[in-house]
Write a protein that holds these residues in place. Structure first.
Motif, PDB file in Angstrom:
ATOM      1  N   MET A   1       0.802  -1.141  -0.088  1.00 43.53           N
ATOM      2  CA  MET A   1      -0.052  -0.078   0.037  1.00 43.53           C
ATOM      3  C   MET A   1       0.740   1.318   0.165  1.00 43.53           C
ATOM      4  SD  MET A   1      -2.561   1.352   2.643  1.00 43.53           S
ATOM      5  CE  MET A   1      -3.873   0.165   2.009  1.00 43.53           C
ATOM      6  N   ASP A   2       0.417   2.116  -0.821  1.00 46.06           N
ATOM      7  CA  ASP A   2       1.076   3.710  -0.709  1.00 46.06           C
ATOM      8  C   ASP A   2       0.254   4.533   0.057  1.00 46.06           C
ATOM      9  OD1 ASP A   2       1.930   6.139  -1.108  1.00 46.06           O
ATOM     10  OD2 ASP A   2       2.523   5.786  -3.343  1.00 46.06           O
ATOM     11  N   ALA A   3       0.584   4.737   1.336  1.00 48.01           N
ATOM     12  CA  ALA A   3      -0.359   5.670   2.370  1.00 48.01           C
ATOM     13  C   ALA A   3      -0.408   7.010   1.893  1.00 48.01           C
ATOM     14  CB  ALA A   3      -0.194   5.186   3.827  1.00 48.01           C
ATOM     15  N   HIS A   4       0.254   7.408   0.881  1.00 45.48           N
ATOM     16  CA  HIS A   4       0.234   9.041   0.829  1.00 45.48           C
ATOM     17  C   HIS A   4       0.830   9.342  -0.704  1.00 45.48           C
ATOM     18  CE1 HIS A   4       0.736  13.159   2.541  1.00 45.48           C
ATOM     19  NE2 HIS A   4       1.400  13.466   1.289  1.00 45.48           N
ATOM     20  N   HIS A   5       0.046   9.641  -1.309  1.00 47.24           N
ATOM     21  CA  HIS A   5       0.419  10.068  -2.861  1.00 47.24           C
ATOM     22  C   HIS A   5      -0.529  11.385  -3.253  1.00 47.24           C
ATOM     23  CE1 HIS A   5      -2.929   8.401  -5.425  1.00 47.24           C
ATOM     24  NE2 HIS A   5      -2.933   7.318  -4.527  1.00 47.24           N
ATOM     25  N   HIS A   6      -0.419  11.891  -4.212  1.00 44.50           N
ATOM     26  CA  HIS A   6      -1.324  13.063  -4.705  1.00 44.50           C
ATOM     27  C   HIS A   6      -1.863  12.588  -6.241  1.00 44.50           C
ATOM     28  CE1 HIS A   6       0.031  15.485  -1.164  1.00 44.50           C
ATOM     29  NE2 HIS A   6       1.309  15.002  -1.626  1.00 44.50           N
ATOM     30  N   LEU A   7      -2.721  13.269  -6.668  1.00 44.39           N
ATOM     31  CA  LEU A   7      -3.202  13.711  -8.010  1.00 44.39           C
ATOM     32  C   LEU A   7      -3.636  14.914  -8.195  1.00 44.39           C
ATOM     33  CD1 LEU A   7      -5.553  10.525  -7.955  1.00 44.39           C
ATOM     34  CD2 LEU A   7      -3.302  10.609  -8.815  1.00 44.39           C
ATOM     35  N   TRP A   8      -3.354  15.433  -9.641  1.00 45.38           N
ATOM     36  CA  TRP A   8      -3.732  16.979  -9.800  1.00 45.38           C
ATOM     37  C   TRP A   8      -3.505  17.192 -11.186  1.00 45.38           C
ATOM     38  CZ3 TRP A   8       1.010  17.191  -5.934  1.00 45.38           C
ATOM     39  CH2 TRP A   8       2.287  17.412  -6.887  1.00 45.38           C
ATOM     40  N   ASP A   9      -4.023  18.385 -11.679  1.00 44.14           N
ATOM     41  CA  ASP A   9      -4.269  19.028 -12.860  1.00 44.14           C
ATOM     42  C   ASP A   9      -3.771  20.371 -12.640  1.00 44.14           C
ATOM     43  OD1 ASP A   9      -4.535  20.201 -15.224  1.00 44.14           O
ATOM     44  OD2 ASP A   9      -6.198  19.064 -15.695  1.00 44.14           O
ATOM     45  N   PRO A  10      -2.627  20.764 -13.167  1.00 44.32           N
ATOM     46  CA  PRO A  10      -2.165  22.231 -12.969  1.00 44.32           C
ATOM     47  C   PRO A  10      -3.114  23.296 -13.503  1.00 44.32           C
ATOM     48  CG  PRO A  10      -0.524  21.004 -14.328  1.00 44.32           C
ATOM     49  CD  PRO A  10      -1.754  20.166 -14.109  1.00 44.32           C
ATOM     50  N   ALA A  11      -4.186  22.830 -14.097  1.00 43.18           N
ATOM     51  CA  ALA A  11      -5.269  23.814 -14.806  1.00 43.18           C
ATOM     52  C   ALA A  11      -6.281  24.038 -13.535  1.00 43.18           C
ATOM     53  CB  ALA A  11      -5.873  23.445 -15.913  1.00 43.18           C
ATOM     54  N   ASP A  12      -6.370  23.236 -12.561  1.00 37.78           N
ATOM     55  CA  ASP A  12      -7.477  23.394 -11.618  1.00 37.78           C
ATOM     56  C   ASP A  12      -6.899  24.433 -10.668  1.00 37.78           C
ATOM     57  OD1 ASP A  12      -8.665  21.127 -12.540  1.00 37.78           O
ATOM     58  OD2 ASP A  12      -7.691  19.593 -11.019  1.00 37.78           O
ATOM     59  N   PRO A  13      -8.201  24.878 -10.033  1.00 32.39           N
ATOM     60  CA  PRO A  13      -8.268  26.150  -9.032  1.00 32.39           C
ATOM     61  C   PRO A  13      -7.255  25.641  -8.037  1.00 32.39           C
ATOM     62  CG  PRO A  13     -10.305  25.943  -9.900  1.00 32.39           C
ATOM     63  CD  PRO A  13      -9.683  24.490 -10.269  1.00 32.39           C
ATOM     64  N   GLY A  14      -6.138  26.641  -7.530  1.00 35.81           N
ATOM     65  CA  GLY A  14      -5.292  26.393  -6.384  1.00 35.81           C
ATOM     66  C   GLY A  14      -3.999  25.809  -6.844  1.00 35.81           C
ATOM     67  N   GLN A  15      -3.977  25.158  -7.849  1.00 34.63           N
ATOM     68  CA  GLN A  15      -2.689  24.466  -8.414  1.00 34.63           C
ATOM     69  C   GLN A  15      -1.721  25.262  -8.900  1.00 34.63           C
ATOM     70  OE1 GLN A  15      -2.361  21.557  -7.196  1.00 34.63           O
ATOM     71  NE2 GLN A  15      -3.863  20.390  -7.171  1.00 34.63           N
ATOM     72  N   ASP A  16      -1.551  26.704  -8.635  1.00 34.00           N
ATOM     73  CA  ASP A  16      -0.918  27.627  -9.487  1.00 34.00           C
ATOM     74  C   ASP A  16       0.515  27.467  -8.825  1.00 34.00           C
ATOM     75  OD1 ASP A  16      -2.517  28.550  -7.326  1.00 34.00           O
ATOM     76  OD2 ASP A  16      -1.511  30.649  -7.423  1.00 34.00           O
ATOM     77  N   TRP A  17       0.740  26.667  -7.414  1.00 33.54           N
ATOM     78  CA  TRP A  17       1.868  26.576  -6.859  1.00 33.54           C
ATOM     79  C   TRP A  17       2.888  25.761  -7.761  1.00 33.54           C
ATOM     80  CZ3 TRP A  17       3.888  21.722  -4.966  1.00 33.54           C
ATOM     81  CH2 TRP A  17       2.943  20.786  -5.404  1.00 33.54           C
TER      82      TRP A  17
END
Length: 294
Positions: A1-17
């Motif tokens: 099991m991987d107990a910590h990962h992320h998924l994202w799209d840079p175009a989504d609000p808040g992902q400007d970081w």
């Protein structure tokens, strides 16, 4: 099991970081299928059978999207989302749980490391919010750096009196760079041992090398960190996590997994079962579709 990962799209609000120059390597869309490819071969001889996906921005919109994604993908066994801990926690949880995948909400995280007040987690309104999480059977992922660690330990202790399980993200972010300030690891060690003394606390073996930057990592410091974690928490309260795709800034899913697995060779089979699955399964009270040891 991987107990910590992320998924994202840079175009989504808040992902400007992600647009910051130092994040170029991770400034793209990352999906669960990308994770499957990155984690091919698994960890410690175990295929990746379940994961916990964790929020990356402080919005209910992202949490709703992650829950909906998890509902459609059996690999994602649980979601650690976000709610405003200073607001109507119960109302926000009801919103999240009433939508697609709501039953997969297993924890909440706030980016405490980004708060200007190092004692933010001790505020009365935040502590009230944490009690709300405990009352709904959710864990709290504690994300802190050195300035917030001491308050984080005390906040976890107070919340534990109300039954809250605190999960320390990324081992509290010890500084494992070559030439790190003298005594930095000693102070980290004391604070981590203090948190390990809090009833029900758990620590993720994740993110330790994700942010070392161009300085790279001091392998002796990394080994010391892993030794301290095993001694302080014991494998029954440690959970392997990749911190993918953030780990790609300095490593790979496979690179971190192999490093942890190599260090875990000293453990008994049951202890490795805990580190690589059962601890996360228990701490997050994962739904039955999750497996406990993969």
């Amino acid at each position: 099991m991987d107990a910590h990962h992320h998924l994202w799209d840079p175009a989504d609000p808040g992902q400007d970081w992600l647009a910051a120059p130092e994040h170029t390597a991770i400034d793209r869309t990352f999906t669960a299928d990308d994770l499957r490819e990155a984690a091919a071969g698994g960890v410690d001889g175990r295929a990746l059978g379940a994961t916990v996906v964790v929020q990356s921005v402080c919005t209910l919109a992202e949490s709703r999207a992650l829950l909906a994604t998890a509902a459609a993908d059996p690999l994602l066994a649980g979601v650690v989302g976000w709610v405003d801990l200073t607001g109507d926690v119960v109302g926000q949880l009801d919103q999240l749980r009433s939508g697609p995948g709501g039953e997969l909400l297993v924890g909440v995280r706030h980016l405490v490391q980004g708060e200007a007040d190092p004692s933010w987690v001790l505020r009365d309104d935040v502590q009230r919010g944490l009690r709300g999480l405990a009352g709904h059977g959710l864990a709290f992922d504690l994300l802190v750096r050195q300035p917030q660690r001491a308050a984080g330990v005390e906040g976890a202790r107070r919340a534990a009196e109300h039954g809250l399980v605190t999960v320390l993200d990324h081992a509290g972010k010890p500084d494992v760079r070559p030439g790190a300030p003298s005594g930095a690891l000693d102070a980290w060690c004391d604070e981590v041992r203090a948190l390990a003394g809090v009833e029900g606390s758990v620590c993720k073996v994740s993110g330790v090398v994700s942010e070392v930057g161009d300085a790279g990592r001091d392998d002796d410091a990394v080994r010391r960190v892993l030794d301290v974690l095993l001694d302080a928490f014991g494998p029954q309260r440690l959970a392997f996590g990749s911190d993918w795709p953030v780990c790609l800034l300095t490593s790979s899913w496979r690179g971190w997994a192999d490093l942890v697995a190599e260090h875990a060779e000293q453990l008994a089979p049951a202890e490795r079962d805990a580190l690589f699955g059962e601890t996360a399964h228990r701490a997050y009270r994962l739904p039955t579709r999750a497996t406990s040891t993969t």
